[in-house]
Write a protein that holds these residues in place. Structure first.
Motif, PDB file in Angstrom:
ATOM      1  N   LEU A  80      22.536  21.627  26.732  1.00  0.00           N
ATOM      2  CA  LEU A  80      22.591  20.329  26.806  1.00  0.00           C
ATOM      3  C   LEU A  80      22.746  19.839  25.591  1.00  0.00           C
ATOM      4  CD1 LEU A  80      20.039  19.205  29.576  1.00  0.00           C
ATOM      5  CD2 LEU A  80      22.481  19.693  30.028  1.00  0.00           C
ATOM      6  N   SER A  81      23.567  18.729  25.462  1.00  0.00           N
ATOM      7  CA  SER A  81      23.651  17.866  24.254  1.00  0.00           C
ATOM      8  C   SER A  81      22.315  17.369  23.806  1.00  0.00           C
ATOM      9  CB  SER A  81      24.802  16.846  24.344  1.00  0.00           C
ATOM     10  OG  SER A  81      24.269  15.670  25.135  1.00  0.00           O
ATOM     11  N   ASN A  82      22.255  16.967  22.490  1.00  0.00           N
ATOM     12  CA  ASN A  82      20.843  16.514  22.008  1.00  0.00           C
ATOM     13  C   ASN A  82      20.550  15.316  22.763  1.00  0.00           C
ATOM     14  OD1 ASN A  82      20.682  18.430  20.100  1.00  0.00           O
ATOM     15  ND2 ASN A  82      21.585  17.292  18.424  1.00  0.00           N
ATOM     16  N   ALA A  83      21.756  14.228  23.137  1.00  0.00           N
ATOM     17  CA  ALA A  83      21.241  12.992  23.967  1.00  0.00           C
ATOM     18  C   ALA A  83      21.021  13.434  25.299  1.00  0.00           C
ATOM     19  CB  ALA A  83      22.607  12.196  23.840  1.00  0.00           C
ATOM     20  N   GLU A  84      21.653  14.287  25.799  1.00  0.00           N
ATOM     21  CA  GLU A  84      21.277  14.821  27.281  1.00  0.00           C
ATOM     22  C   GLU A  84      19.875  15.282  27.466  1.00  0.00           C
ATOM     23  OE1 GLU A  84      25.275  15.943  29.224  1.00  0.00           O
ATOM     24  OE2 GLU A  84      24.580  17.456  27.916  1.00  0.00           O
ATOM     25  N   ARG A  85      19.515  16.331  26.336  1.00  0.00           N
ATOM     26  CA  ARG A  85      18.278  17.026  26.206  1.00  0.00           C
ATOM     27  C   ARG A  85      17.063  15.874  26.118  1.00  0.00           C
ATOM     28  NH1 ARG A  85      17.884  21.937  22.187  1.00  0.00           N
ATOM     29  NH2 ARG A  85      15.629  21.598  22.265  1.00  0.00           N
ATOM     30  N   LYS A  86      17.366  14.896  25.177  1.00  0.00           N
ATOM     31  CA  LYS A  86      16.393  13.715  25.107  1.00  0.00           C
ATOM     32  C   LYS A  86      16.313  12.900  26.177  1.00  0.00           C
ATOM     33  CE  LYS A  86      15.844   9.783  21.575  1.00  0.00           C
ATOM     34  NZ  LYS A  86      16.436   8.681  21.106  1.00  0.00           N
ATOM     35  N   ARG A  87      17.184  12.694  27.150  1.00  0.00           N
ATOM     36  CA  ARG A  87      17.380  12.011  28.222  1.00  0.00           C
ATOM     37  C   ARG A  87      16.256  12.631  29.190  1.00  0.00           C
ATOM     38  NH1 ARG A  87      22.072   9.776  32.071  1.00  0.00           N
ATOM     39  NH2 ARG A  87      20.475   8.934  33.643  1.00  0.00           N
ATOM     40  N   LEU A  88      16.773  13.928  29.389  1.00  0.00           N
ATOM     41  CA  LEU A  88      16.006  14.785  30.100  1.00  0.00           C
ATOM     42  C   LEU A  88      14.416  14.915  29.924  1.00  0.00           C
ATOM     43  CD1 LEU A  88      16.641  16.973  32.800  1.00  0.00           C
ATOM     44  CD2 LEU A  88      16.608  18.641  30.932  1.00  0.00           C
ATOM     45  N   VAL A  89      14.014  15.044  28.879  1.00  0.00           N
ATOM     46  CA  VAL A  89      12.819  14.840  28.783  1.00  0.00           C
ATOM     47  C   VAL A  89      12.082  13.546  28.894  1.00  0.00           C
ATOM     48  CG1 VAL A  89      11.145  15.213  26.711  1.00  0.00           C
ATOM     49  CG2 VAL A  89      12.697  16.917  26.952  1.00  0.00           C
ATOM     50  N   ALA A  90      12.584  12.434  28.350  1.00  0.00           N
ATOM     51  CA  ALA A  90      12.409  11.196  28.656  1.00  0.00           C
ATOM     52  C   ALA A  90      12.074  10.782  30.244  1.00  0.00           C
ATOM     53  CB  ALA A  90      13.228   9.956  28.056  1.00  0.00           C
ATOM     54  N   ALA A  91      13.060  11.594  31.128  1.00  0.00           N
ATOM     55  CA  ALA A  91      13.060  11.059  32.387  1.00  0.00           C
ATOM     56  C   ALA A  91      11.757  11.708  33.028  1.00  0.00           C
ATOM     57  CB  ALA A  91      14.099  11.617  33.038  1.00  0.00           C
ATOM     58  N   THR A  92      10.973  12.661  32.449  1.00  0.00           N
ATOM     59  CA  THR A  92       9.810  13.368  33.094  1.00  0.00           C
ATOM     60  C   THR A  92       8.557  12.513  32.843  1.00  0.00           C
ATOM     61  OG1 THR A  92       9.157  14.546  31.056  1.00  0.00           O
ATOM     62  CG2 THR A  92      10.933  15.691  32.574  1.00  0.00           C
TER      63      THR A  92
END
Length: 396
Positions: free
Chosen positions: A282-294
């Motif tokens: 995933l892109s850095n932005a997508e990874r950051k969002r995925l982690v934040a969503a948890t």
């Protein structure tokens, strides 16, 4: 659907398309544009198939003043750039050899041979651009009418040619299908380990498309039952939270989002999400969002949106059991800016440095807690907090 012609959908009248067909002479619409038109779904990409050799296609287009980009000329694909957008023109092909990831092809003038190398019967439908006459070599029209996702020929052979077809089978089932062909479902189950040979980027792209389809919940459950994720994403073990999120998206009219839905099928901890995001490239932005969503939505909606951004706040609220009214509260809310600068605190007598940063943070915390009041109240808060800091400093 037997004996029918392709309906006169809007995309068929795109500027420059008639001329392109005229220049090529022998060409047919194929694949998604035909399938989606028959299903009454909007069409974005238009593909033409032709028995003409790729170099001949380039020559004809350039002679007619149509820009031709040799995007995949070794595989027979030329992109024609029209006034209304791009159209892919691909020479009829047959597979010479495949290794599950890529194919070596030879060109042919046999339409049936070209259809035979495609994945599903509903994707091997051709239509004459002028008359709309349909060409169906493998029962695709009947399967489309029955919403039946079926491989062309032997499913094991189709999967051996390109392992990604396992995931495509389930994505098509989730997007178009009422029923999976039993032979195809069994072949995907038996060959699930073949997914390990694919690049993680290809797996990611298919998975993210699958997760936002209309029937994603049912199909993800089926994939878990069949052990499809086990070789490449063993962390996906339940679709319950996905079902919960899908229901809440529908209730609030919020469009399904692939990263939010990915978060719904992964373990609820940031470290795992980050590791899986890295594995899926995933892109850095997508990874950051995925982690934040948890994370849990611990604040009220507006403070949550102010601190994390509206997108992540919506993710957390949709993934939670919080009242749906809280989602409505922030879905179109624009976070205000704190009407105070560090310079304004220095002007009130604070020395530049850590005291200013701490005071600014304290004002901001009070401002958020009080519901983002206007400048007058912020100035009063600033006066109060500066006075406290100066008193604390003088008594040290």
């Amino acid at each position: 659907m037997d004996g029918m012609t392709l309906p006169h959908a809007e995309w068929r009248h795109r500027l420059g398309l008639d001329r392109l067909v005229e220049v090529l002479g022998d060409a047919r619409f194929v694949g998604g544009s035909v399938r989606d038109t028959l299903l009454g779904i909007p069409v974005s990409d238009v593909d033409l198939a032709t028995p003409l050799a790729p170099q001949r296609v380039v020559e004809l287009l350039r002679a007619a003043g149509i820009k031709a980009i040799p995007t995949g000329i070794e595989h027979g694909t030329i992109t024609a750039v029209l006034e209304s957008g791009q159209v892919e023109v691909t020479t009829l092909r047959r597979d010479v050899s495949t290794d599950g990831r890529r194919a070596t092809v030879a060109f042919t003038d046999d339409w049936r041979e070209d259809a035979a190398r495609r994945d599903f019967t509903m994707n091997a439908l051709y239509a004459d651009p002028r008359t709309g006459e349909m060409f169906d070599y493998f029962g695709g029209l009947a399967d489309l009418e029955a919403r039946h996702v079926r491989f062309i020929g032997d499913p094991f052979k189709r999967i051996a040619e390109d392992h990604l077809r396992i995931l495509r089978f389930f994505r098509f089932l989730a997007r178009f299908g009422d029923q999976a062909d039993p032979a195809g479902l069994d072949a995907c189950t038996v060959r699930a380990k073949d997914l390990m040979a694919l690049s993680r980027e290809r797996i990611r792209d298919e998975l993210l498309k699958l997760l936002v389809t209309k029937d994603a919940v049912r199909v993800v459950r089926l994939m878990i039952e069949r052990g499809i994720f086990e070789p490449v994403l063993p962390e996906i073990t339940s679709a319950d939270l996905l079902a919960h999120v899908a229901k809440r998206e529908t209730a609030t009219g919020i469009a399904p989002d692939p990263i939010r839905r990915l978060a719904a099928v992964l373990p609820r901890d940031g470290a795992s999400a980050d590791q899986i995001g890295a594995r899926l490239k995933l892109s850095n932005a997508e990874r950051k969002r995925l982690v934040a969503a948890t994370g849990e939505p611990l604040d009220a909606p507006k403070p949550l949106a102010y601190r994390l951004g509206r997108e992540i706040a919506l993710d957390r609220l949709l993934l939670s059991d919080r009242d749906l009214a809280e989602i409505e509260e922030i879905r179109s809310w624009e976070a205000p800016r704190l009407p105070l600068s560090g310079g304004a605190l220095v002007a009130r007598g604070l020395a530049k440095g850590p005291d200013v940063a701490r005071a600014l943070r304290a004002v901001e915390d009070r401002w958020i807690a009080e519901g983002f009041p206007g400048e007058e109240r912020v100035n009063a808060l600033a006066d109060e907090i500066v006075a406290q800091v100066r008193l604390a400093t003088s008594s040290e």
